[in-house]
Design a protein around this motif. Structure first.
Motif, short mmCIF file in Angstrom:
data_model
loop_
_atom_site.label_atom_id
_atom_site.label_comp_id
_atom_site.label_asym_id
_atom_site.label_seq_id
_atom_site.Cartn_x
_atom_site.Cartn_y
_atom_site.Cartn_z
N VAL A 187 0.92 -1.30 0.13
CA VAL A 187 0.06 0.07 -0.01
C VAL A 187 0.86 1.31 0.04
CG1 VAL A 187 -1.94 1.37 1.24
CG2 VAL A 187 -1.89 -1.20 1.09
N ALA A 188 1.96 1.11 0.91
CA ALA A 188 2.82 2.45 0.89
C ALA A 188 3.56 2.73 -0.39
CB ALA A 188 3.87 2.13 1.78
N SER A 189 3.97 1.35 -1.18
CA SER A 189 4.48 1.63 -2.43
C SER A 189 3.66 2.36 -3.26
CB SER A 189 4.84 0.13 -2.78
OG SER A 189 6.11 -0.26 -1.95
N ARG A 190 2.40 1.90 -3.45
CA ARG A 190 1.26 2.23 -4.28
C ARG A 190 1.17 3.83 -3.99
NH1 ARG A 190 -3.33 0.05 -6.89
NH2 ARG A 190 -4.06 1.58 -8.41
N ILE A 191 0.95 4.05 -2.93
CA ILE A 191 0.74 5.68 -2.47
C ILE A 191 1.89 6.32 -3.02
CG2 ILE A 191 0.81 7.19 -0.50
CD1 ILE A 191 -0.82 5.23 1.07
N LEU A 192 3.20 5.93 -2.83
CA LEU A 192 4.35 6.51 -3.36
C LEU A 192 4.41 6.79 -4.73
CD1 LEU A 192 7.62 5.76 -1.23
CD2 LEU A 192 6.45 8.14 -1.42
N ASP A 193 4.23 5.65 -5.29
CA ASP A 193 4.24 5.68 -6.92
C ASP A 193 3.25 6.64 -7.57
OD1 ASP A 193 5.40 4.43 -9.21
OD2 ASP A 193 3.24 3.67 -9.69
N SER A 201 1.78 9.07 -6.01
CA SER A 201 1.91 10.58 -5.38
C SER A 201 3.24 10.78 -6.31
CB SER A 201 2.21 10.52 -3.95
OG SER A 201 1.23 10.22 -3.31
N LEU A 202 4.12 10.23 -6.53
CA LEU A 202 5.29 10.68 -7.08
C LEU A 202 5.09 11.17 -8.78
CD1 LEU A 202 8.22 8.67 -5.47
CD2 LEU A 202 7.50 11.15 -5.23
N ASN A 203 4.14 10.07 -9.32
CA ASN A 203 3.73 10.32 -10.58
C ASN A 203 3.05 11.53 -10.72
OD1 ASN A 203 3.39 9.12 -13.26
ND2 ASN A 203 1.26 9.31 -12.66
N VAL A 209 12.27 9.34 -5.16
CA VAL A 209 11.63 10.56 -5.60
C VAL A 209 12.28 11.12 -7.14
CG1 VAL A 209 11.23 12.93 -4.92
CG2 VAL A 209 11.09 11.26 -3.00
N PHE A 210 13.37 11.59 -6.94
CA PHE A 210 14.11 12.24 -8.19
C PHE A 210 14.00 11.23 -9.30
CE2 PHE A 210 15.41 14.53 -4.44
CZ PHE A 210 15.22 15.73 -4.93
N ASN A 211 14.19 9.76 -9.42
CA ASN A 211 14.20 9.01 -10.43
C ASN A 211 12.84 8.78 -10.99
OD1 ASN A 211 16.72 8.25 -10.28
ND2 ASN A 211 16.50 6.27 -9.21
N LYS A 212 11.73 8.88 -10.09
CA LYS A 212 10.20 8.87 -10.57
C LYS A 212 10.16 10.09 -11.42
CE LYS A 212 6.23 7.20 -11.25
NZ LYS A 212 6.09 5.88 -11.97
N ILE A 213 10.64 11.41 -10.64
CA ILE A 213 9.97 12.63 -11.38
C ILE A 213 10.76 12.65 -12.64
CG2 ILE A 213 10.55 15.12 -11.05
CD1 ILE A 213 10.17 14.95 -7.95
N LYS A 214 12.06 12.33 -12.59
CA LYS A 214 12.54 12.67 -13.99
C LYS A 214 12.20 11.50 -15.14
CE LYS A 214 17.11 13.88 -11.88
NZ LYS A 214 18.29 13.60 -11.34
N GLU A 215 11.69 10.45 -14.63
CA GLU A 215 11.11 9.42 -15.45
C GLU A 215 9.82 10.00 -16.16
OE1 GLU A 215 8.25 5.47 -15.12
OE2 GLU A 215 10.18 5.42 -13.87
N VAL A 216 9.03 10.63 -15.27
CA VAL A 216 7.87 11.20 -15.79
C VAL A 216 7.97 12.53 -16.83
CG1 VAL A 216 5.68 12.53 -15.02
CG2 VAL A 216 6.42 10.43 -13.59
N VAL A 217 9.03 13.48 -16.26
CA VAL A 217 9.62 14.34 -16.84
C VAL A 217 9.99 13.95 -18.32
CG1 VAL A 217 11.15 16.45 -17.14
CG2 VAL A 217 9.73 15.95 -15.02
N ASN A 218 10.76 12.89 -18.50
CA ASN A 218 11.41 12.51 -19.60
C ASN A 218 10.28 11.82 -20.75
OD1 ASN A 218 14.01 13.30 -19.26
ND2 ASN A 218 14.44 11.38 -18.30
N THR A 219 9.17 11.47 -20.09
CA THR A 219 8.09 10.85 -20.68
C THR A 219 7.22 11.87 -21.41
OG1 THR A 219 8.08 8.82 -19.31
CG2 THR A 219 5.87 9.44 -20.56
#
Length: 116
Positions: A29-35, A37-39, A70-80
């Motif tokens: 659940v925490a992993s899903r919340i993070l994913d 939210s960070l998305n 945090v930063f990997n997910k943000i960069k992944e979304v930004v790059n997409t």
């Protein structure tokens, strides 16, 4: 007799650091919340980059303590989402002045500017 609350109520009362820790320990659940939210945070950052074309975006506050997650997910979304040139030209970094007092420091800076 104590009423048992669903586990989700406990998550709603958790601090950011606790959610990161729970996710690191494998809590689904925490992993899903993070994913999720960070998305959304990544989408916000991507929108800011697309609109303002900044040289850098500075992430502060408790969420920045999540580090690479945090930063990997943000960069992944930004790059997409963003045009490649815009995504590559914008650095996404952690606030250098610390993460806990970012809001307070911003309020003080605004007060100083407005008082002139």
């Amino acid at each position: 007799m104590e009423i048992q609350r669903p586990a989700v109520f406990k998550l709603l009362q958790m601090k950011t650091a606790e959610v990161f820790q729970a996710a690191k320990q494998g809590d689904a659940v925490a992993s899903r919340i993070l994913d999720t939210s960070l998305n959304y945070l990544g989408i916000c950052v991507a929108n800011m980059i697309a609109i303002f074309d900044p040289e850098m975006v500075i992430i502060g506050g408790g969420v920045s303590k999540g580090g690479d997650i945090v930063f990997n997910k943000i960069k992944e979304v930004v790059n997409t989402i963003c045009f490649k040139a815009m995504a590559e030209s914008c650095k996404i970094i952690t606030a250098a002045l610390g993460t806990d007092d970012a809001g307070v420091m911003g309020a003080v800076a605004l007060a100083v500017i407005e008082s002139k």
